[in-house]
Motif scaffolding. Sequence first.
Motif, short mmCIF file in Angstrom:
data_model
loop_
_atom_site.label_atom_id
_atom_site.label_comp_id
_atom_site.label_asym_id
_atom_site.label_seq_id
_atom_site.Cartn_x
_atom_site.Cartn_y
_atom_site.Cartn_z
N ALA A 1 39.00 87.45 54.79
CA ALA A 1 37.79 87.91 54.09
C ALA A 1 38.12 89.00 53.09
O ALA A 1 37.38 89.22 52.14
CB ALA A 1 36.76 88.43 55.10
N MET A 2 39.26 89.69 53.31
CA MET A 2 39.63 90.80 52.45
C MET A 2 41.00 90.55 51.82
O MET A 2 41.85 89.87 52.39
CB MET A 2 39.68 92.11 53.26
CG MET A 2 38.50 92.35 54.19
SD MET A 2 36.87 92.25 53.38
CE MET A 2 37.00 93.58 52.18
N MET A 3 41.22 91.13 50.66
CA MET A 3 42.51 91.04 49.98
C MET A 3 43.19 92.41 50.11
O MET A 3 42.64 93.42 49.68
CB MET A 3 42.32 90.69 48.50
CG MET A 3 43.61 90.49 47.74
SD MET A 3 43.30 89.91 46.03
CE MET A 3 45.00 89.70 45.45
N PRO A 4 44.37 92.47 50.72
CA PRO A 4 45.06 93.76 50.88
C PRO A 4 45.23 94.46 49.54
O PRO A 4 45.57 93.84 48.53
CB PRO A 4 46.42 93.37 51.47
CG PRO A 4 46.15 92.08 52.18
CD PRO A 4 45.13 91.37 51.33
N VAL A 5 44.99 95.76 49.53
CA VAL A 5 45.07 96.53 48.30
C VAL A 5 46.48 96.48 47.71
O VAL A 5 46.64 96.48 46.48
CB VAL A 5 44.62 97.98 48.55
CG1 VAL A 5 45.11 98.91 47.46
CG2 VAL A 5 43.10 98.04 48.64
N ALA A 6 47.51 96.43 48.57
CA ALA A 6 48.88 96.32 48.07
C ALA A 6 49.02 95.06 47.21
O ALA A 6 49.68 95.07 46.16
CB ALA A 6 49.86 96.30 49.23
N ASP A 7 48.39 93.96 47.65
CA ASP A 7 48.44 92.70 46.89
C ASP A 7 47.61 92.80 45.61
O ASP A 7 47.99 92.24 44.58
CB ASP A 7 47.90 91.54 47.75
CG ASP A 7 48.79 91.25 48.95
OD1 ASP A 7 49.92 91.77 48.99
OD2 ASP A 7 48.35 90.52 49.85
N ALA B 1 38.02 89.12 49.30
CA ALA B 1 38.83 88.01 48.81
C ALA B 1 37.97 87.04 48.00
O ALA B 1 36.74 87.11 48.05
CB ALA B 1 39.46 87.27 50.00
N GLY B 2 38.62 86.16 47.27
CA GLY B 2 37.89 85.14 46.52
C GLY B 2 37.46 85.57 45.13
O GLY B 2 36.71 84.84 44.46
N LYS B 3 37.91 86.72 44.66
CA LYS B 3 37.55 87.17 43.32
C LYS B 3 38.46 86.50 42.28
O LYS B 3 39.59 86.08 42.60
CB LYS B 3 37.65 88.69 43.21
CG LYS B 3 36.75 89.45 44.19
CD LYS B 3 35.30 89.05 44.02
CE LYS B 3 34.40 89.67 45.07
NZ LYS B 3 33.02 89.15 44.98
N VAL C 1 40.29 90.70 39.89
CA VAL C 1 41.36 91.35 40.65
C VAL C 1 42.15 92.30 39.75
O VAL C 1 42.49 93.43 40.15
CB VAL C 1 42.29 90.31 41.30
CG1 VAL C 1 43.54 90.98 41.90
CG2 VAL C 1 41.56 89.53 42.37
N LYS C 2 42.42 91.86 38.53
CA LYS C 2 43.14 92.73 37.59
C LYS C 2 42.33 93.98 37.29
O LYS C 2 42.87 95.09 37.20
CB LYS C 2 43.44 91.96 36.30
CG LYS C 2 44.40 92.69 35.36
CD LYS C 2 44.79 91.83 34.18
CE LYS C 2 45.85 92.52 33.32
NZ LYS C 2 45.49 93.85 32.85
N GLY C 3 41.02 93.82 37.15
CA GLY C 3 40.16 94.97 36.88
C GLY C 3 40.13 95.95 38.04
O GLY C 3 40.15 97.17 37.85
N ILE C 4 40.09 95.42 39.26
CA ILE C 4 40.09 96.26 40.45
C ILE C 4 41.42 97.02 40.54
O ILE C 4 41.45 98.22 40.86
CB ILE C 4 39.86 95.42 41.72
CG1 ILE C 4 38.48 94.77 41.68
CG2 ILE C 4 39.99 96.29 42.97
CD1 ILE C 4 38.27 93.67 42.71
#
Length: 430
Positions: free
Chosen positions: A98-104, A311-313, A318-321
Amino acid sequence: MLLSACVLGAAVSLTTESLAATELQWWHAMTGANNEVVETLAKQFNESQSDYKIVPVFKGTYPETLNAGIAAFRAKQTPAIIQVFDAGTGVMMGAEGAMMPVADVLEAGGYKFDKSQYLPGVVSYYSKPDGTMLSFPYNSSSPILYYNKDIFQKAGLDVDNPPKTWQEVFDAARKIKDSGAASCGYTSTWLTWIHLENFAAWNDVPYSTKENGLAGSDVELEINAPIYVDHFQAIADLAKDGVFRYGGRTSEAKQLFLSGECGILTESSGGLGDVVKSGINYGIGQLPYDANAKGAPQNTIPGGASLWVFAGKSDEQVKGIAEFFHFLSGTDVQVFLHENSGYLPVTTAAYDAVKKTDFYDKNPGRETPITQMMGKEPTENSKGVRLPNLPQVRDIENEQFEAMLAGKMTAKEALDKAVELGNAAIKDAQ
């Protein structure tokens, strides 16, 4: 002519849309002075570039914001970023996929994640055992003691020497009440975080088995040990005499201090912005420890919250985050956040930058939250608390505390009940 005008209008609209910044919603729980910091940082980031626009959205208290995020995930309408308080870390870690690790996220944005750039005690709390950082530690805090210097002076207490042990706090609170310097001697926000989780770490006693959940999820609470019973019975006795005043389960009690009703407050270092803004004559002391605890004080554990990415963005989102997190990691931004909110700088570069100035000399006590957390190497009892159902366990603990403070239960009865119901909630989550 009409057709040509329509075609031209559509072309202009298409061009405008293609140039529009990618909007990224940031759900958060900040109020008062800390909300002003959120708005300022979002504005600075948005003005620093034109490709992305961070849109802060207030979602209520920490528990309310977490619940809003869970509901949004189920409805498949998630924001880009959500702020989740420390107690929700175990919940988020359990939501794999459900979440994308911040390191990734950072690496996807072209930035190499280097955990050595962050304060060790902070980054480890929000990372996997292998060191992969799962969320961005936006506002890490440590509980500290605030006291009203004017009230201390009226009560005949030493204005330059705040109490260091809980026994000294309780004695000072009684003097404040008995002298008439204030209608209430002592109050506290977050009884669960300050008087259980950090009480355990600071006094180097176990909160639960399995290293407080960091070494395994099949844990049992140990918060009905004698040291906890004695501590909470002392608070219950103070409440009965009107010396301690209960404000609520989260940060509500801060208002009892800001209004001058209570002379002493234990609260997050992140509450400093509102204390400064109130204009009261305040002082800061370290979190009190139990005078009978061997080896105390040990180290505090992070509170506050971190930023998680759903996740799923899209690649562009993702680049903006990643750009936003890179911006937040900047030394100047971290220095601003630390100096204006009381939260810890999350990078060693920012901490070093502040130490090179006279900020800590001019603002006594402002370094206390950092030295509390970094002063000693953590033990098995002081690495943190990571239970699979910690938000619900906190609710259970609060229910028993409220019954105790209302005179319906002794401290031992309340803590025994909290252990019984809390263990059941932990098992339900496994």
